[in-house]
Scaffold this motif. Structure first.
Motif, PDB file in Angstrom:
ATOM      1  N   ALA A  79      46.543 -77.505  27.453  1.00  0.00           N
ATOM      2  CA  ALA A  79      47.719 -77.099  28.233  1.00  0.00           C
ATOM      3  C   ALA A  79      48.609 -76.199  27.387  1.00  0.00           C
ATOM      4  N   THR A  80      49.108 -75.134  28.002  1.00  0.00           N
ATOM      5  CA  THR A  80      50.012 -74.219  27.312  1.00  0.00           C
ATOM      6  C   THR A  80      50.981 -73.628  28.321  1.00  0.00           C
ATOM      7  N   GLY A  81      52.013 -72.915  27.831  1.00  0.00           N
ATOM      8  CA  GLY A  81      53.045 -72.391  28.714  1.00  0.00           C
ATOM      9  C   GLY A  81      53.273 -70.906  28.528  1.00  0.00           C
ATOM     10  N   ALA A  82      54.009 -70.301  29.463  1.00  0.00           N
ATOM     11  CA  ALA A  82      54.302 -68.870  29.412  1.00  0.00           C
ATOM     12  C   ALA A  82      55.730 -68.630  29.874  1.00  0.00           C
ATOM     13  N   ALA A  83      56.241 -67.422  29.545  1.00  0.00           N
ATOM     14  CA  ALA A  83      57.601 -67.000  29.928  1.00  0.00           C
ATOM     15  C   ALA A  83      58.621 -68.028  29.440  1.00  0.00           C
ATOM     16  N   GLU A  84      59.491 -68.535  30.309  1.00  0.00           N
ATOM     17  CA  GLU A  84      60.522 -69.478  29.882  1.00  0.00           C
ATOM     18  C   GLU A  84      59.939 -70.839  29.505  1.00  0.00           C
ATOM     19  N   ILE A 188      60.303 -78.270  35.721  1.00  0.00           N
ATOM     20  CA  ILE A 188      60.278 -77.337  34.606  1.00  0.00           C
ATOM     21  C   ILE A 188      60.706 -75.968  35.118  1.00  0.00           C
ATOM     22  N   CYS A 189      60.797 -74.985  34.232  1.00  0.00           N
ATOM     23  CA  CYS A 189      61.191 -73.629  34.629  1.00  0.00           C
ATOM     24  C   CYS A 189      60.170 -73.057  35.605  1.00  0.00           C
ATOM     25  N   GLN A 190      60.640 -72.326  36.599  1.00  0.00           N
ATOM     26  CA  GLN A 190      59.743 -71.784  37.614  1.00  0.00           C
ATOM     27  C   GLN A 190      59.862 -70.284  37.786  1.00  0.00           C
ATOM     28  N   HIS A 191      60.951 -69.665  37.363  1.00  0.00           N
ATOM     29  CA  HIS A 191      61.116 -68.224  37.554  1.00  0.00           C
ATOM     30  C   HIS A 191      60.289 -67.479  36.511  1.00  0.00           C
ATOM     31  N   TRP A 192      59.166 -66.942  36.933  1.00  0.00           N
ATOM     32  CA  TRP A 192      58.238 -66.233  36.051  1.00  0.00           C
ATOM     33  C   TRP A 192      57.716 -67.146  34.925  1.00  0.00           C
ATOM     34  N   ALA A 193      57.793 -68.459  35.149  1.00  0.00           N
ATOM     35  CA  ALA A 193      57.355 -69.404  34.119  1.00  0.00           C
ATOM     36  C   ALA A 193      56.241 -70.274  34.682  1.00  0.00           C
ATOM     37  N   GLN A 194      55.233 -70.500  33.870  1.00  0.00           N
ATOM     38  CA  GLN A 194      54.094 -71.269  34.334  1.00  0.00           C
ATOM     39  C   GLN A 194      53.530 -72.099  33.189  1.00  0.00           C
TER      40      GLN A 194
END
Length: 438
Positions: A79-84, A188-194
């Motif tokens: 699992a990893t994240g992007a943007a915010e 969690i953050c959702q605006h341009w964040a995944q």
């Protein structure tokens, strides 16, 4: 799994040239072929023309059909994240997101927990490793030493064998993923964040012939839907600085009895995890110091025999200063502590040796500053030191110490049974010298 996505547009026009090499060895009496899972089911989007990563927020779930004579089921998750969500460990609690007027900060807090469910029932959870990608904090930190696990995001392993009596009924079942944050309702953050999630289910079959369906029952199930979380904010009297503290802890315990073709067995899965994050912000949020520690203990026992044990400790202490960025294109970062300390005892189905652990302990510390910009080119300085130690489950060892300054490796030392012929970097000449046996 290897996935190397690229962006090609008006600004980014480069392409990747990649060579992937696989080396295979014949088994011998001294090095026999390893045990392996009989069936491996991909936990992916199963797309024919796009990324195989499941995406959260979104429908991060897959339907699986498990063989009815399954005796063990091991879930591997990345699992990893992007943007915010890329540097989530620096995110501020929502209540304090607008503390500095005109300088909103990424919210939803710094706590993230990846949760796995089987047909909607929580089967396991873990806090992801805080990967700092190669431009994070300050790009000159990572020249030429990449940050820990930036190109090798660590897998986490969960034993879902206790759920086999449900999964082995011949029907389709769901494995779903969610990520718990500290926004409203755990968002969690959702605006341009995944959040990107993928993995595989490794299954060991019972060898009874003809095959016998696995049945059984759940004897004990204690798995709260959320960890215990304590959060607080401490603003300064003058309103110019802010300190936040987030602590979280989780326990779970699952015990099941399975009836396979080989007979009855009890499977017990237990976990203990802790999370600590302290942030200090000032200069309208442009100066931020983060100190974090994530630790966990995950154990799986089959008939009171430990087959999987995962002990981990992930410390992080980093300070970033962007106070002069807007006026002078000047910003700095100090990495006081960054560590990946993990001891893994894996079952044979996951490539392990029963009863033996493999340990990886690596750490980095450094500092960097970009001093300004000349045209489109930035300039500055950076240094980084890294220590790495590996002890394999077969007794093999590898150690390395390396130091880089201003994009040049100035010291390197390697030793251990897996190391090549001793090669040390000459600190004065910058040339490698080979240590020959006398």
């Amino acid at each position: 799994m290897l996935e190397l996505n690229n962006i090609v547009d008006d600004a980014y026009t480069g392409i990747f040239s990649t060579v992937l090499t696989a080396t295979f060895y014949r088994s011998t009496l001294d090095f026999p072929a390893p045990a392996r899972a009989n069936v491996i089911l991909p936990i992916t989007a199963r797309s024919k023309n796009s990324s195989q990563m499941l995406v959260y927020p979104g429908d991060a779930s897959v339907e699986i059909n498990v063989p009815q004579n399954s005796a063990e089921a091991w879930l591997e998750v990345v699992a990893t994240g992007a943007a915010e969500e890329e540097f989530w460990y620096t995110n501020i609690l929502d209540r304090w997101r607008d503390y500095f007027p005109g300088s909103p900060m990424p919210g939803k807090g710094p706590l993230r927990e990846v949760q796995v469910r089987v047909d909607g029932q929580l089967a396991g959870a873990f806090n992801p490793f805080p990967v700092i990608y190669t431009g994070g904090a300050n790009p000159l930190l990572w020249r030429p030493l990449a940050s820990l696990r930036a190109f090798d995001i660590p897998s986490f392993f969960l034993d879902i064998t206790p759920f086999l009596p449900i999964l082995c009924d011949g029907r389709s079942h769901s494995i779903s993923f969610s990520v718990l944050g500290q926004g409203e309702n755990g968002s969690i953050c959702q605006h341009w964040a995944q959040r990107f999630i993928t993995g595989a289910l490794h299954i060991v079959l019972d060898t009874t012939d003809p095959p016998v369906r696995t049945t059984g029952r759940m004897l004990r199930y204690t798995a709260p839907s959320s960890p215990l979380i304590l959060s607080l904010g401490l603003p300064s009297p003058d309103g110019k600085s802010l300190k936040t503290v987030v602590n979280a802890s989780r326990r779970f315990d699952i015990l099941a009895e399975l009836d396979t073709g080989a007979g009855k067995k009890e499977v017990e899965v237990s976990g203990l995890g802790g999370f600590e994050n302290t942030q200090y912000l000032t200069d309208r949020g442009d100066y931020e110091a983060v100190s974090q520690h994530t630790y966990s203990r995950y154990t799986s026992k089959h008939n009171n025999r430990t087959v999987l044990r995962d002990l981990s400790s992930f410390p992080l202490s980093i300070t970033t200063n962007y106070t002069l960025f807007s006026t002078q294109h000047r910003f700095s970062a100090v990495l006081d502590a960054y560590g990946y300390d993990r001891s893994l005892t894996l079952p044979p189905a996951l490539g392990g040796v029963e009863g033996r652990a493999r340990r990886t302990k690596s750490s980095q510390r450094g500092a960097a500053e970009i001093l300004g910009r000349n045209g489109r080119a930035s300039y500055g300085w950076g240094r980084m030191e890294e220590e790495y130690a590996y002890h394999g489950d077969g007794g093999e060892t590898y150690h390395e110490e390396v130091k880089a300054e201003n994009a040049t490796v100035v010291r390197r030392k390697r030793w251990g049974s897996l190391a090549p012929a001793d090669r040390d970097l000459d600190r004065t000449s910058g040339r490698e010298r080979v240590a020959l046996p006398l």
